[in-house]
Every structure is written in structure tokens, then in C-alpha cells.
Scaffold this active site. Structure first.
Site, mmCIF file in Angstrom:
data_model
loop_
_atom_site.group_PDB
_atom_site.id
_atom_site.type_symbol
_atom_site.label_atom_id
_atom_site.label_comp_id
_atom_site.label_asym_id
_atom_site.label_seq_id
_atom_site.Cartn_x
_atom_site.Cartn_y
_atom_site.Cartn_z
ATOM 1 N N TRP A 46 -4.938 -17.997 20.595
ATOM 2 C CA TRP A 46 -5.360 -17.251 21.896
ATOM 3 C C TRP A 46 -5.750 -18.219 23.252
ATOM 4 C CZ3 TRP A 46 -10.861 -16.034 23.476
ATOM 5 C CH2 TRP A 46 -10.806 -15.168 24.734
ATOM 6 N N ASP A 90 -12.966 -16.609 14.621
ATOM 7 C CA ASP A 90 -13.141 -15.817 15.743
ATOM 8 C C ASP A 90 -12.683 -14.477 15.239
ATOM 9 O OD1 ASP A 90 -11.232 -15.921 18.856
ATOM 10 O OD2 ASP A 90 -12.552 -14.357 17.874
ATOM 11 N N LYS A 139 -12.453 -4.569 20.812
ATOM 12 C CA LYS A 139 -11.181 -3.490 20.370
ATOM 13 C C LYS A 139 -11.624 -2.720 19.328
ATOM 14 C CE LYS A 139 -9.368 -7.562 22.221
ATOM 15 N NZ LYS A 139 -9.989 -8.808 22.467
HETATM 16 C C1 LIG Z 1 -8.476 -13.737 19.303
HETATM 17 C C2 LIG Z 1 -9.401 -13.280 20.196
HETATM 18 N N1 LIG Z 1 -10.771 -13.827 20.248
HETATM 19 C C3 LIG Z 1 -11.440 -13.238 21.492
HETATM 20 C C4 LIG Z 1 -11.088 -12.463 22.290
HETATM 21 C C5 LIG Z 1 -12.114 -12.125 23.472
HETATM 22 O O1 LIG Z 1 -12.280 -10.450 23.543
HETATM 23 P P1 LIG Z 1 -13.783 -10.276 24.107
HETATM 24 O O2 LIG Z 1 -13.287 -9.172 25.063
HETATM 25 O O3 LIG Z 1 -14.522 -11.503 24.864
HETATM 26 O O4 LIG Z 1 -14.498 -10.065 23.013
HETATM 27 C C6 LIG Z 1 -9.703 -12.086 22.346
HETATM 28 C C7 LIG Z 1 -9.123 -11.192 23.515
HETATM 29 N N2 LIG Z 1 -7.898 -11.052 24.065
HETATM 30 C C8 LIG Z 1 -7.409 -10.395 24.641
HETATM 31 C C9 LIG Z 1 -7.800 -10.098 26.053
HETATM 32 C C10 LIG Z 1 -7.399 -11.040 27.056
HETATM 33 O O5 LIG Z 1 -6.937 -12.368 26.549
HETATM 34 O O6 LIG Z 1 -7.294 -11.011 28.038
HETATM 35 C C11 LIG Z 1 -5.749 -10.530 24.578
HETATM 36 O O7 LIG Z 1 -5.273 -11.491 24.061
HETATM 37 O O8 LIG Z 1 -5.052 -9.820 25.632
HETATM 38 C C12 LIG Z 1 -8.832 -12.497 21.274
HETATM 39 O O9 LIG Z 1 -7.501 -12.029 21.278
#
Ligand SMILES: Cc1[nH+]cc(COP(=O)(O)O)c(/C=N/[C@@H](CC(=O)O)C(=O)O)c1O
Length: 401
Positions: free
Chosen positions: A133, A214, A250
Site C-alpha cells: 500500500w 494490516d 471498507k
Molecule cells: C492495505 C491498507 N491498509 C490500510 C489502509 C488505511 O485505510 P483506513 O481508512 O485508514 O482504515 C488502506 C486504505 N487504502 C485505500 C485508501 C487510500 O489509500 O486512499 C486505497 O488503497 O485506495 C489499505 O489499502
């Protein structure tokens, strides 16, 4: 004489720069496949019905106030989050050696965990998958850890470079931290099999590495909360230590509520107590206490068996729609006779797929077909619908033939 005029332009963020390019495109048929957020068949964001009901219930409860939460967050949220990831009958929970702190979603959980490790872990190296990521390297570097990569994705097979991964983990220094995405690997969509995870677990344990899971897509990848937690539970079952960053962005559609949890599994209750106190020393000067609303929604749903069941049904609905988008895109590409093997589209799991398109093919598709994906060729399957699959299949066909 301005002080701020020394500020340099920021480097381009791989995910955000595409979203801005999409925003500025005047085409009526433009399609954004870059954002990691769920979309319905109509292309709209989704607020789960069970979330609406939970919020209604909270709004009607006049006994609730807006006082600060404790440093570690809403207690019942923490208890229920631990259970969700570790299972109902986890020995680690029974032995009181698990610490769970409500944090600002997955990102906040990773950052708090990283700051804690940077202060207390004697080994400052953290290994992340290659690729991973886009935010991982910066989160860990800003916390003061030094980021290294282990081989993960094999562009030739568009699958896992399993031997490379085992070799790199085997060569890591004892005490090094290893970031493992629990399911639905971002950006590739490639997950190890359970048999491969068992071998990974053996190397991690025999080399005394510290796993930092993660878990941003529990239930969202396979449609089952339990099967998407199997890998984490496999490691915890061996009695060893690990950190887990959980996100409800998500799987409960709570993106903007910034609700998640950092769970740290220790080897004894005594260690857990010291760990919890030290993690709270990171939290207090960072944001004092976490936000109340998202935690209350999650707790309301998880503690009520009917609402929990309703959630699992809606969650499976999202996962199934994504899986059907994979099937439809694969069939549309096959129907066009597009050269190459595209079976990775149905083999990959979770929100994303690495198409295997090159950066210039990605730019060409954006310019000619107004379809936007991240420059590494990642598409969010959740942003596709039956209506837009043909548009993407046509674009892919055009740029690869
Ligand atoms: C693997 C992974 N871990 C953590 C997060 C963090 O999400 P949170 O909303 O803080 O719980 C994301 C978000 N990924 C998407 C959001 C972004 O990067 O803008 C994405 O890959 O699009 C991940 O794809």
C-alpha cells in the site's frame, strides 16, 4: 518577507494524483478505478443499512453524552474488535495477554503501532511487501523506522514470488518487524495460500521476526469475516507475539468515521500491561483520545446479534459484487480475444487487481478512454459495474493489441 515561501512542492502521491486527474477530466464517460472505496452497481458510495439503523438508535438514546473517551478508546468497542479479529475463544484473550487500543482507522493503528515500535523495539528495520500500500513506507519512516522490502509480487506469473519472499524473510535480522497484509493484498490482489502462510509463519517464528498485520479488509475479501481472519489466527494460535491494525473503513463502509483498532498480542499478561501503558504514552500527545461516533456505531452493531448478522449479509453482498465484477471483466476480455493470459483477474482477491498494464498503457487508457487507474496498473474492482465492464475491456483490448 514570508516564512512559508520556502515550502517545496509536495511529491506526487500515486493514489491521489490519479484522483485529481480524474476530477479535472471533462469527459462524460470518465471512469475512476483508482480509489480504494466501494461503489454500488450504480457507481455510488454505500452506507450500509445496518449502519443507518445503528446511528438512528444512537441518536434516539438521550442518555449518551459527548465526553472524552478514555485514552485507549471506547472499552466495549475494543473488546468487540479483539473478538472480531481473534475469534470468540482465543486463548490469548483468555490469558489476558492482548492489548487493544481504538485508533484512527487502519492508518492510525499502523502509525501508533509504528511509533511505539520505534521507541521500544531494539531492531529498527521494518520489512514491507514489494509492492505494498502506497502509504506504508511513509507511515513507518515518519515514525522513525527504517523501511526495507521483501519480494512479494512476481510480474511474470502475476502471482506470489513465494521463494523470494521466504528467502528475504529468512535473511531478515532477528527482531525485525514484518508487515503482512492479512487478506486482499493492496495493490496486487495476490494473497498467499494457507499452506504458504504456514511456511511463512514458520520462517517468521524461527527467525524471531515480529509480524505486524494490516487487516483492512476482513470479510471484504472472501465475504467471510472468519476466513479473512484465518491467517492472523494461525499466527496467534502458536502463542507468539504480533501487532494487528484493524480498519472498519471498507468492511463496514465507515471510511470517513476513521474508526479502527491496534491490537498487540503479547506473551504474558505482565508484558501486555507494560505495552498498553507505553502505547498510551504515544497516543496522548498525538491526538489525546479517539473520536466517539464511529466507535459507537461499530459497538452497537457488533454487540447485537441480529445487527451483527445483518452486517455479515450486507458485507457478503459487497464482496460477492466485487467477485462478480472479476468474473464479468475476465469474460469480457476473453470475448474480445485480447492477447495474453488474464486469468489473474479471477485468481486475485479483495478490492484490487494488478492488471499488469505498463505505466504508458495506463496513461494511454486515461488519455484516450478516460479510465483512471493508479500508475502501477492497479484497478479497484469495486469501482466497476456491469455497465462499465465493456468500456474497460475495450480500452484494455485497444492498448494491448
Ligand atoms: C492495505 C491498507 N491498509 C490500510 C489502509 C488505511 O485505510 P483506513 O481508512 O485508514 O482504515 C488502506 C486504505 N487504502 C485505500 C485508501 C487510500 O489509500 O486512499 C486505497 O488503497 O485506495 C489499505 O489499502
Amino acid at each position: 518577507n514570508s516564512i512559508l515561501s520556502i515550502v517545496l512542492p509536495a511529491p506526487k502521491d500515486p493514489v491521489l494524483s490519479v484522483i485529481f486527474a480524474y476530477r479535472d477530466d471533462p469527459s462524460p464517460v470518465k471512469l475512476n478505478l483508482s480509489a480504494g472505496t466501494y461503489r454500488t452497481e450504480e457507481g455510488k458510495p454505500l452506507v450500509l443499512d445496518v449502519v443507518r439503523r445503528a446511528e438512528q438508535q444512537l441518536a434516539n438514546d438521550l442518555s449518551r453524552d459527548k465526553e472524552y473517551l478514555p485514552l485507549n478508546g471506547l472499552p466495549e468497542f475494543n473488546k468487540l474488535s479483539t473478538k472480531l479479529i481473534l475469534g470468540d475463544d482465543s486463548p490469548a484473550v483468555k490469558e489476558n495477554r492482548v492489548v487493544t487500543i481504538q485508533c484512527l482507522s487502519g492508518t492510525g493503528s499502523l502509525r501508533v503501532g509504528a511509533e511505539f515500535l520505534a521507541t521500544h523495539n531494539k531492531e529498527r528495520v521494518i520489512f514491507v511487501p514489494d509492492p505494498t500500500w502506497g502509504n506504508h513506507p511513509r507511515i513507518f519512516a515518519l515514525a522513525g523506522l527504517s523501511v526495507e522490502y521483501f519480494r512479494y509480487y512476481d510480474p511474470k506469473s502475476r502471482g506470489l514470488d513465494f521463494n523470494g519472499m521466504l528467502e528475504d524473510l529468512g535473511a531478515a535480522p532477528p527482531g525485525a518487524i514484518v508487515v503482512l497484509q492479512a487478506c486482499g493484498h493492496n495493490p496486487t490482489g495476490v494473497d498467499p495460500t494457507f499452506e504458504q502462510w504456514e511456511q511463512i509463519r514458520q520462517v517468521v517464528r524461527s527467525k524471531s521476526l515480529l509480524p505486524f498485520f494490516d487487516s483492512a479488509y476482513q470479510g471484504f475479501a472472501s465475504g467471510s469475516l472468519d476466513s479473512d481472519a484465518q491467517v492472523v489466527r494461525m499466527f496467534v494460535a502458536d502463542g507468539g507475539e504480533c501487532l494487528i491494525a484493524q480498519s472498519y473503513a471498507k468492511n463496514m463502509g465507515l471510511y470517513g468515521e476513521r474508526i479502527g483498532a491496534l491490537t498487540i498480542v503479547c506473551t504474558s499478561e505482565d508484558v501486555a500491561k507494560k505495552v498498553e501503558d507505553q502505547v498510551l504514552l504515544v497516543v496522548r500527545p498525538m491526538y489525546l483520545t479517539p473520536p466517539i461516533h464511529g466507535a459507537s456505531i461499530v459497538a452497537t452493531i457488533l454487540k447485537n446479534s441480529d445487527m451483527y448478522n445483518d452486517w455479515t449479509i450486507e458485507l457478503k453482498g459487497m464482496a460477492d459484487r466485487i467477485i462478480s465484477m472479476r468474473q464479468q471483466l475476465y469474460e469480457a476480455i476473453q470475448a474480445r480475444g485480447t492477447p495474453g493470459d488474464w486469468s489473474h483477474i479471477i485468481k486475485h482477491i479483495g478490492m484490487f487487481t494488478f492488471t499488469g498494464l505498463s505505466e504508458e498503457q495506463v496513461h494511454l487508457i486515461a488519455k484516450e478512454y478516460h479510465i483512471y487507474m493508479t500508475y502501477d496498473g492497479r484497478i479497484s474492482m469495486a469501482s466497476l459495474s456491469s455497465k462499465t465492464v465493456p468500456q474497460l475491456a475495450d480500452a484494455i483490448h485497444a492498448v494491448v493489441t
